[in-house]
Design a protein around this motif. Structure first.
Motif, short mmCIF file in Angstrom:
data_model
loop_
_atom_site.label_atom_id
_atom_site.label_comp_id
_atom_site.label_asym_id
_atom_site.label_seq_id
_atom_site.Cartn_x
_atom_site.Cartn_y
_atom_site.Cartn_z
N GLY A 99 2.14 37.95 32.36
CA GLY A 99 1.63 38.17 33.70
C GLY A 99 1.08 36.89 34.31
N LEU A 100 0.39 36.09 33.50
CA LEU A 100 -0.22 34.86 33.99
C LEU A 100 0.78 33.71 34.02
N THR A 101 1.52 33.53 32.95
CA THR A 101 2.47 32.41 32.90
C THR A 101 3.55 32.55 33.98
N THR A 102 4.01 33.77 34.22
CA THR A 102 5.02 34.00 35.26
C THR A 102 4.46 33.68 36.65
N ALA A 103 3.23 34.14 36.91
CA ALA A 103 2.61 33.91 38.22
C ALA A 103 2.42 32.42 38.47
N ILE A 104 2.00 31.68 37.46
CA ILE A 104 1.77 30.24 37.62
C ILE A 104 3.09 29.49 37.74
N HIS A 105 4.08 29.93 36.99
CA HIS A 105 5.41 29.32 37.09
C HIS A 105 5.99 29.54 38.49
N ASP A 106 5.78 30.73 39.04
CA ASP A 106 6.37 31.08 40.33
C ASP A 106 5.79 30.27 41.50
N ILE A 107 4.60 29.71 41.34
CA ILE A 107 4.04 28.88 42.43
C ILE A 107 4.46 27.42 42.28
N GLY A 108 5.29 27.14 41.26
CA GLY A 108 5.80 25.79 41.11
C GLY A 108 4.96 24.89 40.24
N TYR A 109 4.05 25.48 39.47
CA TYR A 109 3.22 24.67 38.57
C TYR A 109 3.99 24.28 37.32
N VAL A 110 3.65 23.13 36.77
CA VAL A 110 4.16 22.70 35.48
C VAL A 110 3.14 23.10 34.43
N MET A 111 3.59 23.77 33.39
CA MET A 111 2.69 24.14 32.29
C MET A 111 2.78 23.08 31.21
N SER A 112 1.63 22.43 30.95
CA SER A 112 1.63 21.29 30.06
C SER A 112 0.30 21.17 29.33
N SER A 113 0.36 20.64 28.11
CA SER A 113 -0.87 20.36 27.37
C SER A 113 -1.20 18.87 27.42
N ARG A 114 -0.47 18.12 28.24
CA ARG A 114 -0.70 16.68 28.37
C ARG A 114 -1.40 16.39 29.70
#
Length: 271
Positions: A99-114
């Motif tokens: 639910g969270l990862t999809t929503a953040i991906h859909d706004i164009g965010y890059v998911m990164s630990s760097r």
């Protein structure tokens, strides 16, 4: 209700108002149908960030409640919208589920630990020591700390489960950095919901089962509020709070007639 303006739009919490776990609360399906039949715009809100709207629609349907996907608004969606408003096209280290990862991906965010702009903490049934440790180190290195909601625990068939607020407290204690919570009781979630359906606070009602989150956030966003006694807040606890809901009902079944009774006069069924 104290405000004599007609009610054009409705917001309602999900757990404790419409469902308990996987079971519909009597009157819930009838309430949603009454809204749909009347043409009233509405949103079902939840602080739970685990599920996508598509997942939630399927879960509600299995309980006998038909809610369109676009009528579901989660703390994950509100959090993603907040991030997009604050820092478009940013990056985040996300601790949470689809639910969270999809929503953040859909706004164009890059998911990164760097070197991410944000650490975003949501609810998950599989918090790991490794991910919590990484979140702590990233926050210490300058990442901003955001949480979907402050709920310390959640229900399960076996009893309470630690939720976002409890894990956030652990991270805050370790880093000395308090998170910004987007979900209820932050009225920001109410405002984002109102914007989603182009509603106005003066002609909208919020229904909830918790005075400390649902009713408080509705009140602070300028909405009329209805407390139902089928969830977290017990009747004997109501007087302990410094604020009161506009109306108290035993259950959502008691709210069904209000959909027509509080509607604009031209929209009410003819006698």
């Amino acid at each position: 209700m104290t405000n004599d303006k007609p009610v054009a739009t409705w917001l309602t919490d999900m757990d404790g108002v419409l469902v308990h776990e996987e079971h519909a609360i009597p009157g819930a399906a009838e309430f949603i149908k009454a809204l749909q039949d009347s043409g009233r715009r509405f949103l079902v809100l939840t602080n739970n960030s685990i599920y996508t709207p598509r997942d939630l629609r399927a879960r509600l349907r299995a309980s006998g409640i038909e809610v369109p996907e676009d009528a579901l608004w989660t703390s994950a969606l509100a959090t993603a919208q907040f991030l997009d408003d604050q820092r478009p096209g940013g990056s985040a280290y996300v601790v949470g589920e689809a639910g969270l990862t999809t929503a953040i991906h859909d706004i164009g965010y890059v998911m990164s630990s760097r070197d991410p702009d944000y650490v975003v903490l949501g609810e998950t049934r599989t918090y790991s020591f490794e991910s919590i440790t990484r979140a702590i180190r990233l926050i210490e290195n300058g990442a901003r700390f955001i949480c979907t909601n402050p709920d310390a625990s959640g229900p399960s068939t076996e009893g309470k489960l630690p939720a976002t607020g409890a894990v956030a407290a652990l991270i805050a204690k370790a880093t000395g950095v308090d998170p910004y919570y987007v979900g209820k009781p932050n009225p920001l979630m109410m405002r984002s919901a109102l914007n989603q359906i182009e509603a106005h606070s003066e002609t909208t009602v919020m229904i909830g089962d918790r005075l400390d989150t649902d009713i408080r956030s509705g009140l602070e966003a300028g909405l009329r509020t209805i407390l139902v006694l089928t969830g977290s807040t017990r009747p004997e606890k109501v007087d302990r709070y410094p604020f009161v809901p506009t109306l108290i009902c035993d259950s959502i079944a008691d709210v069904v007639p209000l959909v027509d009774e509080l509607a604009p006069a031209e929209d009410r069924p003819s006698e």
